[in-house]
Design a protein around this motif. Structure first.
Motif, mmCIF file in Angstrom:
data_model
loop_
_atom_site.group_PDB
_atom_site.id
_atom_site.type_symbol
_atom_site.label_atom_id
_atom_site.label_comp_id
_atom_site.label_asym_id
_atom_site.label_seq_id
_atom_site.Cartn_x
_atom_site.Cartn_y
_atom_site.Cartn_z
ATOM 1 N N GLN A 130 1.223 -12.104 -6.086
ATOM 2 C CA GLN A 130 1.579 -11.004 -5.797
ATOM 3 C C GLN A 130 0.356 -10.209 -5.358
ATOM 4 O O GLN A 130 0.201 -9.383 -4.906
ATOM 5 C CB GLN A 130 2.567 -10.340 -6.666
ATOM 6 C CG GLN A 130 3.823 -10.540 -6.313
ATOM 7 C CD GLN A 130 4.685 -10.101 -5.137
ATOM 8 O OE1 GLN A 130 4.881 -10.936 -4.216
ATOM 9 N NE2 GLN A 130 4.388 -8.913 -4.894
ATOM 10 N N TRP A 131 -0.523 -10.670 -6.300
ATOM 11 C CA TRP A 131 -2.090 -9.814 -6.319
ATOM 12 C C TRP A 131 -2.606 -9.979 -4.981
ATOM 13 O O TRP A 131 -2.986 -8.884 -4.478
ATOM 14 C CB TRP A 131 -2.943 -10.376 -7.517
ATOM 15 C CG TRP A 131 -4.002 -9.635 -7.628
ATOM 16 C CD1 TRP A 131 -4.376 -8.453 -8.161
ATOM 17 C CD2 TRP A 131 -5.356 -9.600 -6.750
ATOM 18 N NE1 TRP A 131 -5.514 -7.998 -8.011
ATOM 19 C CE2 TRP A 131 -6.193 -8.743 -7.283
ATOM 20 C CE3 TRP A 131 -5.860 -10.644 -5.839
ATOM 21 C CZ2 TRP A 131 -7.404 -8.538 -6.578
ATOM 22 C CZ3 TRP A 131 -6.997 -10.565 -5.155
ATOM 23 C CH2 TRP A 131 -7.925 -9.405 -5.624
ATOM 24 N N TYR A 132 -2.711 -11.216 -4.443
ATOM 25 C CA TYR A 132 -3.089 -11.489 -3.006
ATOM 26 C C TYR A 132 -2.148 -10.566 -1.967
ATOM 27 O O TYR A 132 -2.914 -10.281 -1.134
ATOM 28 C CB TYR A 132 -3.241 -13.024 -2.729
ATOM 29 C CG TYR A 132 -4.221 -13.478 -3.521
ATOM 30 C CD1 TYR A 132 -5.529 -13.577 -2.964
ATOM 31 C CD2 TYR A 132 -3.972 -14.215 -4.651
ATOM 32 C CE1 TYR A 132 -6.713 -14.131 -3.765
ATOM 33 C CE2 TYR A 132 -5.262 -14.633 -5.384
ATOM 34 C CZ TYR A 132 -6.464 -14.487 -4.680
ATOM 35 O OH TYR A 132 -7.780 -15.205 -5.431
ATOM 36 N N GLU A 134 -0.976 -7.940 -2.404
ATOM 37 C CA GLU A 134 -1.028 -6.569 -2.485
ATOM 38 C C GLU A 134 -2.522 -6.132 -2.273
ATOM 39 O O GLU A 134 -2.901 -4.996 -2.057
ATOM 40 C CB GLU A 134 -0.650 -5.761 -4.070
ATOM 41 C CG GLU A 134 0.679 -5.904 -4.324
ATOM 42 C CD GLU A 134 0.914 -5.821 -5.706
ATOM 43 O OE1 GLU A 134 0.181 -5.594 -6.693
ATOM 44 O OE2 GLU A 134 2.329 -6.055 -6.164
ATOM 45 N N HIS A 135 -3.291 -6.868 -2.092
ATOM 46 C CA HIS A 135 -4.769 -6.715 -2.019
ATOM 47 C C HIS A 135 -5.384 -7.824 -0.858
ATOM 48 O O HIS A 135 -6.145 -8.546 -0.943
ATOM 49 C CB HIS A 135 -5.565 -7.108 -3.263
ATOM 50 C CG HIS A 135 -5.325 -6.399 -4.573
ATOM 51 N ND1 HIS A 135 -4.399 -6.590 -5.482
ATOM 52 C CD2 HIS A 135 -5.782 -5.136 -4.823
ATOM 53 C CE1 HIS A 135 -4.352 -5.654 -6.289
ATOM 54 N NE2 HIS A 135 -5.211 -4.843 -6.149
ATOM 55 N N PRO A 136 -5.001 -7.289 0.432
ATOM 56 C CA PRO A 136 -5.142 -8.235 1.616
ATOM 57 C C PRO A 136 -7.040 -8.107 1.781
ATOM 58 O O PRO A 136 -7.485 -7.446 1.452
ATOM 59 C CB PRO A 136 -4.464 -7.450 2.600
ATOM 60 C CG PRO A 136 -3.767 -6.126 2.369
ATOM 61 C CD PRO A 136 -3.921 -6.515 0.832
#
Length: 136
Positions: A130-132, A134-136
């Motif tokens: 999910q971090w990836y 949300e942080h493209p």
């Protein structure tokens, strides 16, 4: 520490890990009154976590498809590396839970303890993916 004490310790630790692993209003299986109910609850939660994991993974594979160096240079695309990392992570998760729950393998609560381990690690992986997203 004898096996019974170790199994009790692992069982308690597994439930503490569940409460810590996911942001929840309260313990996700707090209404369970016995081992069978706890196991069934954890299995349902693991199925939900697997669904979230698969959804997050598919989003990232689509995002990174063919991203990277040209295939002619022999390098894989970024989605190829993600696929390999996911396969390795699944093996790591399963082997880690095998190790972490080893002392309880012959106990009656083993299925519950092992499922709790899988759930915790799967929830952690969902957060990671999910971090990836949300942080493209």
């Amino acid at each position: 520490m004898n096996r019974k004490s170790a199994a009790t310790f692992i069982f308690a630790g597994a439930f503490a890990g569940i409460a810590h692993a996911a942001p929840m209003k309260e313990n996700i299986c707090s209404s369970a009154t016995n081992e069978v109910e706890m196991y069934q609850c954890l299995k349902r939660q693991l199925k939900k976590a697997d669904t979230s994991l698969n959804q997050s993974y598919k989003v990232l594979v689509a995002r990174y498809k063919d991203n990277g160096a040209p295939q002619a240079q022999g390098a894989k695309s970024q989605d190829g590396y993600l696929k390999e990392a996911q396969i390795a992570w699944i093996k790591f998760r399963d082997e880690s839970c095998d190790f972490e729950t080893y002392e309880s393998i012959t106990g009656s609560g083993f299925g519950t303890i092992y499922t709790a381990c899988l759930l915790e690690k799967t929830q952690e992986r969902v957060k990671y993916l999910q971090w990836y997203i949300e942080h493209p």
